[in-house]
Design an enzyme around this catalytic site. Structure first.
Site, short mmCIF file in Angstrom:
data_model
loop_
_atom_site.label_atom_id
_atom_site.label_comp_id
_atom_site.label_asym_id
_atom_site.label_seq_id
_atom_site.Cartn_x
_atom_site.Cartn_y
_atom_site.Cartn_z
N CYS A 117 78.21 15.76 38.30
CA CYS A 117 79.07 16.16 39.52
C CYS A 117 80.47 16.58 39.18
CB CYS A 117 78.92 14.64 40.41
SG CYS A 117 77.67 14.10 40.88
N HIS A 257 86.07 13.47 43.58
CA HIS A 257 84.71 13.93 43.97
C HIS A 257 84.14 12.73 45.04
CE1 HIS A 257 80.61 14.03 43.59
NE2 HIS A 257 80.04 12.92 42.84
N ASN A 287 77.09 12.55 49.14
CA ASN A 287 77.39 13.26 47.73
C ASN A 287 76.76 14.60 47.57
OD1 ASN A 287 78.00 13.63 45.05
ND2 ASN A 287 77.56 11.67 44.39
O1 UT7 Z 1 78.12 11.55 41.87
C1 UT7 Z 1 78.41 10.64 40.96
C2 UT7 Z 1 77.18 9.63 40.73
N1 UT7 Z 1 77.12 8.63 41.76
C3 UT7 Z 1 77.97 7.71 42.12
O2 UT7 Z 1 79.10 7.80 41.82
C4 UT7 Z 1 77.39 6.41 42.57
C5 UT7 Z 1 78.17 5.29 42.38
N2 UT7 Z 1 77.46 3.88 42.65
C6 UT7 Z 1 77.71 3.73 44.29
O3 UT7 Z 1 78.18 4.44 45.07
C7 UT7 Z 1 77.01 2.14 44.54
O4 UT7 Z 1 76.85 1.55 43.27
C8 UT7 Z 1 75.97 2.38 45.53
C9 UT7 Z 1 76.21 2.91 46.99
C10 UT7 Z 1 74.80 3.34 44.96
C11 UT7 Z 1 75.23 0.97 45.66
O5 UT7 Z 1 75.93 0.17 46.04
P1 UT7 Z 1 76.19 -1.43 45.43
O6 UT7 Z 1 77.10 -2.26 46.21
O7 UT7 Z 1 76.53 -1.24 44.06
O8 UT7 Z 1 74.69 -1.88 45.66
P2 UT7 Z 1 73.71 -2.27 44.28
O9 UT7 Z 1 73.14 -1.21 43.77
O10 UT7 Z 1 74.18 -3.48 43.57
O11 UT7 Z 1 72.67 -2.92 45.16
C12 UT7 Z 1 72.86 -4.18 45.99
C13 UT7 Z 1 71.36 -4.38 46.91
C14 UT7 Z 1 70.36 -4.52 46.03
O12 UT7 Z 1 69.55 -5.35 46.48
P3 UT7 Z 1 69.44 -6.99 45.56
O13 UT7 Z 1 68.95 -6.64 44.24
O14 UT7 Z 1 70.71 -7.36 45.47
O15 UT7 Z 1 68.46 -7.60 46.30
C15 UT7 Z 1 69.39 -3.11 46.31
O16 UT7 Z 1 68.15 -3.23 46.16
O17 UT7 Z 1 71.20 -3.33 47.94
C16 UT7 Z 1 69.79 -2.80 47.74
N3 UT7 Z 1 69.80 -1.56 48.25
C17 UT7 Z 1 69.58 -1.23 49.31
N4 UT7 Z 1 69.69 -1.71 50.64
C18 UT7 Z 1 69.23 -1.17 51.81
C19 UT7 Z 1 69.96 -0.45 47.33
N5 UT7 Z 1 69.84 0.62 48.27
C20 UT7 Z 1 69.77 0.05 49.58
C21 UT7 Z 1 69.59 0.84 50.64
N6 UT7 Z 1 69.34 0.10 51.59
N7 UT7 Z 1 69.36 2.34 50.71
#
Ligand code: UT7
Length: 330
Positions: A117, A257, A287
């Protein structure tokens, strides 16, 4: 005797996003997610998704033509085309060559650049070197993505986050004291495992097995990327501002970004940049990877927000891991 370096600046910008809007509510129907989760974790409300027949070069050409018109030049005056993309039309030939042909940049060299990215920032900085050295007068840099084609629409951890689009800029010599004042490229390959597309390259060529195992889609460890992104954005910003001799209070626009509004807000807070100086479009486009910074820049230019003499702080981060930053005087 070494030649004096020429300042390189942006002379024209352009952007394109597909017409088709996919809302969070639309995604609730296809994966186990909720609009509330997507908005609270990422700030994304909707994204644009390309029709099946459109590829990255199709977006790139539209964005490029706007940037060329904005720069007041003809395509034949372009010396070099650099396309930053994670979703080239084909592994080869380079998407940049397809664009070079379709816009009629008959005298230009062309190549693709892969830096996750951060690709647009890498392309901007690489392209500016040719202008600074005096070997090119007009360099066209493009970030173009068709991420919807490499998303696993059954994986809620990734499919809700990304969108399609392209942005472009023409780089050209700038007046002394303006244009790109400082820049820096960074990489940490040890973090490559946090964000990748595992198959289809020479390590894991395409096979029935790779397809069955969903290895031709984006795989991401979001939380690891999140922590890195905030840290990298803040450190790189401080470093390029220091190199340019520009104080944080002198920054007129911060163009980071657009991966997650929480990353942007956390970085802006640590940099003590007020909300009105921060350009955000992740809520409307998700994104768009290499396209996010040039789309945000183009929207601000189209709206007349960016004035001559404004200081812009631009920072990209992404797969690699890579990150890159630049300070520009418009
Ligand atoms: O372009 C450069 C690359 N990308 C990035 O910069 C992305 C950087 N990361 C992020 O933006 C965030 O980490 C995310 C938006 C991807 C995720 O947010 P988070 O607050 O870090 O959530 P998490 O990955 O820790 O997930 C928390 C929970 C999980 O459930 P458990 O394991 O706690 O029960 C996930 O399974 O949320 C769950 N989850 C969802 N729930 C509903 C993950 N995706 C979803 C979803 N809908 N779409």
């Amino acid at each position: 005797m070494p030649r004096e370096l020429i300042n390189a600046g942006i002379a024209g910008v352009g952007a394109y996003v597909p017409d088709h809007v996919v809302t969070n509510e639309d995604l609730e129907i296809i994966v186990d997610t909720s609009s509330e989760w997507i908005i609270s974790r990422s700030g994304i409300r909707e994204r644009r998704i390309a029709p099946p027949e459109m590829a990255s070069s199709d977006f790139a050409v539209i964005a490029a033509n706007e940037a060329i018109a904005g720069a007041g030049i003809s395509a034949e005056e372009i010396d070099l085309v650099i396309v930053a993309t994670n979703t080239p039309d084909t592994i080869f030939p380079a998407t940049a060559c397809l664009v070079q042909d379709r816009i009629g940049a008959k005298k230009a060299g062309a190549f693709d650049l892969a830096a996750g990215c951060s690709g647009f920032m890498y392309a901007l900085i690489v392209g500016s070197q040719f202008v600074s050295a005096g070997s090119c007068r007009n360099v066209l840099v493009i970030g173009a993505e068709n991420l919807s084609k490499i998303l696993n629409w059954k994986d809620r951890r990734t499919c809700v986050l990304f969108g399609d689009g392209a942005g472009a800029a023409v780089i050209r010599p700038a007046a002394p004291g303006s244009g790109i004042l400082s820049h820096k490229l960074y990489a940490d390959g040890s973090g490559g495992k946090f964000l990748n597309l595992p198959a289809g390259g020479s390590r894991l060529p395409a096979s029935h097995e790779t397809v069955d195992n969903n290895l031709h889609y984006i795989h991401m460890k979001g939380r690891d990327i999140f922590k890195f992104a905030v840290r990298a954005t803040v450190r790189a910003s401080a470093e390029v501002l220091g190199a340019a001799g520009i104080k944080l209070s002198e920054v007129d626009y911060f163009i980071p970004h657009q991966a997650n509004v929480r990353i942007i807000e956390a970085a802006a807070k640590r940099l003590r940049l007020p909300a009105e100086k921060v350009l955000i479009n992740v809520d409307r486009y998700g994104n768009t990877s290499t396209a996010s910074i040039p789309i945000a820049l183009t929207e601000a230019v189209r709206a007349g927000r960016i004035k001559k003499g404004d200081h812009l702080l631009m920072v990209g981060f992404g797969a690699g891991l890579t990150w890159a930053a630049a300070v520009l005087k418009w």
